[in-house]
Enzyme design. Structure first.
Site, mmCIF file in Angstrom:
data_model
loop_
_atom_site.group_PDB
_atom_site.id
_atom_site.type_symbol
_atom_site.label_atom_id
_atom_site.label_comp_id
_atom_site.label_asym_id
_atom_site.label_seq_id
_atom_site.Cartn_x
_atom_site.Cartn_y
_atom_site.Cartn_z
ATOM 1 N N ILE A 279 0.825 -1.218 0.000
ATOM 2 C CA ILE A 279 0.000 0.000 0.000
ATOM 3 C C ILE A 279 0.857 1.265 0.000
ATOM 4 C CG2 ILE A 279 -0.368 0.269 2.510
ATOM 5 C CD1 ILE A 279 -2.938 0.724 -0.337
ATOM 6 N N SER B 265 12.316 1.164 6.333
ATOM 7 C CA SER B 265 11.922 -0.163 5.887
ATOM 8 C C SER B 265 13.051 -1.133 6.171
ATOM 9 C CB SER B 265 11.639 -0.132 4.378
ATOM 10 O OG SER B 265 11.544 -1.442 3.888
ATOM 11 N N ARG B 266 12.638 -2.350 6.542
ATOM 12 C CA ARG B 266 13.641 -3.373 6.779
ATOM 13 C C ARG B 266 14.096 -3.999 5.480
ATOM 14 N NH1 ARG B 266 9.739 -6.876 10.022
ATOM 15 N NH2 ARG B 266 8.774 -6.445 8.015
ATOM 16 N N LYS C 247 -5.345 1.929 7.910
ATOM 17 C CA LYS C 247 -6.425 1.154 8.508
ATOM 18 C C LYS C 247 -6.030 -0.322 8.492
ATOM 19 C CE LYS C 247 -8.014 -1.324 5.867
ATOM 20 N NZ LYS C 247 -7.609 -2.386 4.878
ATOM 21 N N ASP D 223 -9.880 -7.436 7.153
ATOM 22 C CA ASP D 223 -8.913 -6.444 6.658
ATOM 23 C C ASP D 223 -9.535 -5.650 5.504
ATOM 24 O OD1 ASP D 223 -5.995 -5.416 6.547
ATOM 25 O OD2 ASP D 223 -6.511 -5.915 4.473
#
Ligand code: NAP
Length: 310
Positions: free
Chosen positions: A11, A33-34, A87, A165
């Site tokens: 997303i 970010s990993r 969300k 979700d």
């Protein structure tokens, strides 16, 4: 204003980056970010390093799944940053209440975003329903999980919420357009035998005027998604479809008004709202869609169904 995007997955790349890049209010100053970077943008792998060293960045947008999000939001708020939450806003209602209190205490803006509420026809639907008496409300939110969540294991784990979700997107519209508060009476949850979370479900709600309110959720739909809400009233039928992008009243499609800018899109509207909240020193925290999901897990009758493999 400078903003950092945290959790660079589907997303973030599909919707957040284009919305920020197109925004007159925001500059994407860093990512955390990993596993991922965005070309040309300063990248961090450690969130605490960003919070400690980039005091110029006052706002963070958290795009990771709901279960791990609380720890990031807590750290950001305690470091005096404004926070935008994808969300569903968290893994549990209680942690969202904790964040609300923390944001108030630290004097920062907290925004529990609901992107589906920003679909073009949602305000029109709300305005039309405001003067009518409801007889029935039926929401159908059905899509192919393999298309929309390819290879995502977290959706099936505790805190991932399974079919909710996506169902919470429809519930975010429902709770926006109905004037009267509804509450869950009963639910049926279909859980694949090899998963923790449901792949489908049906919900029945109490409505103060006695309207029948029902919801069908299904992640096993093939082909195009069905994201629709039909409301029968004392004065005709409202049909919201394509996730709130299309509206028909008594079967007649409603055309966009000149003031409805369909090209703006859901995520640009979220970032517009976040800019206003930060500038006004306010928060926007609505947990009602998530309350219904929590109630479904409390009341839901679980049935085991065939295993699901990606
Ligand atoms: P995703 O691609 O699976 O994950 C997003 C990123 O979250 C990952 O790339 C990873 O970022 C980070 N992440 C995953 N597990 C983590 C963990 N345990 N701790 C810290 N970070 C973790 O998921 P997504 O589809 O983008 O969904 C993320 C959120 O957006 C969800 O709440 C979802 O409901 C919402 N959303 C999704 C869609 C959609 O179409 N998929 C649409 C609207 C909203 P790094 O590897 O960068 O660290």
């Amino acid at each position: 204003m400078e903003i950092a995007l945290v959790g660079i997955g589907k997303i973030a790349l599909d919707s957040h980056v284009p919305a920020i890049n197109g925004s007159p209010d925001w500059t994407l100053a860093a990512t955390v970010s990993r596993s991922n970077t965005i070309q040309g943008i300063t990248a961090y792998t450690d969130f605490s390093e960003l919070l400690e060293t980039r005091t110029d960045i006052r706002t963070v947008s958290l795009c990771m799944p709901p279960a791990p999000r609380f720890a990031y939001a807590e750290a950001a708020i305690k470091a005096g940053r404004h926070v935008m939450l994808e969300k569903p806003p968290g893994g549990t209602l209680s942690e969202c209440h904790t964040l609300q209190a923390m944001a108030q205490h630290h004097g920062v803006s907290l925004y529990t975003t609901w992107h589906s509420r920003e679909a073009t026809m949602v305000p029109n639907a709300k305005a039309w329903l405001a003067t009518r008496t409801l007889r029935s409300v039926h929401m159908e939110w059905k899509e192919d999980v393999r298309q929309w969540h390819p290879g995502q294991d977290w959706i099936w784990e505790p805190g991932g919420m399974g079919v909710f979700d996506m169902g919470i997107n429809g519930l975010s519209i429902l709770t926006e357009i109905l004037c009267e508060p509804i509450h869950l009476k009963a639910a049926r949850l279909l859980v694949p035998e090899n998963k923790q979370m449901p792949i489908a479900g049906s919900l029945d709600f109490f409505h103060p005027d006695g309207a029948d309110v029902s919801v069908e959720l299904d992640w096993a739909q093939k082909g195009p998604p069905t994201w629709a809400i039909t409301v029968e009233t004392n004065d005709g039928t409202l049909q919201l479809s394509q996730g709130g992008a299309k509206l028909a009243l008594n079967g007649e499609p409603v055309a966009l008004e000149s003031s409805d800018d369909d090209a703006v899109g859901e995520y640009p509207r979220l970032y517009q709202k976040m800019a206003k909240l930060v500038q006004a020193g306010q928060s926007d925290i609505d947990l009602s869609p998530m309350r219904h999901v929590a109630d479904a897990f409390t009341l839901g009758h679980r049935e085991t169904v065939a295993p699901f493999f990606d």
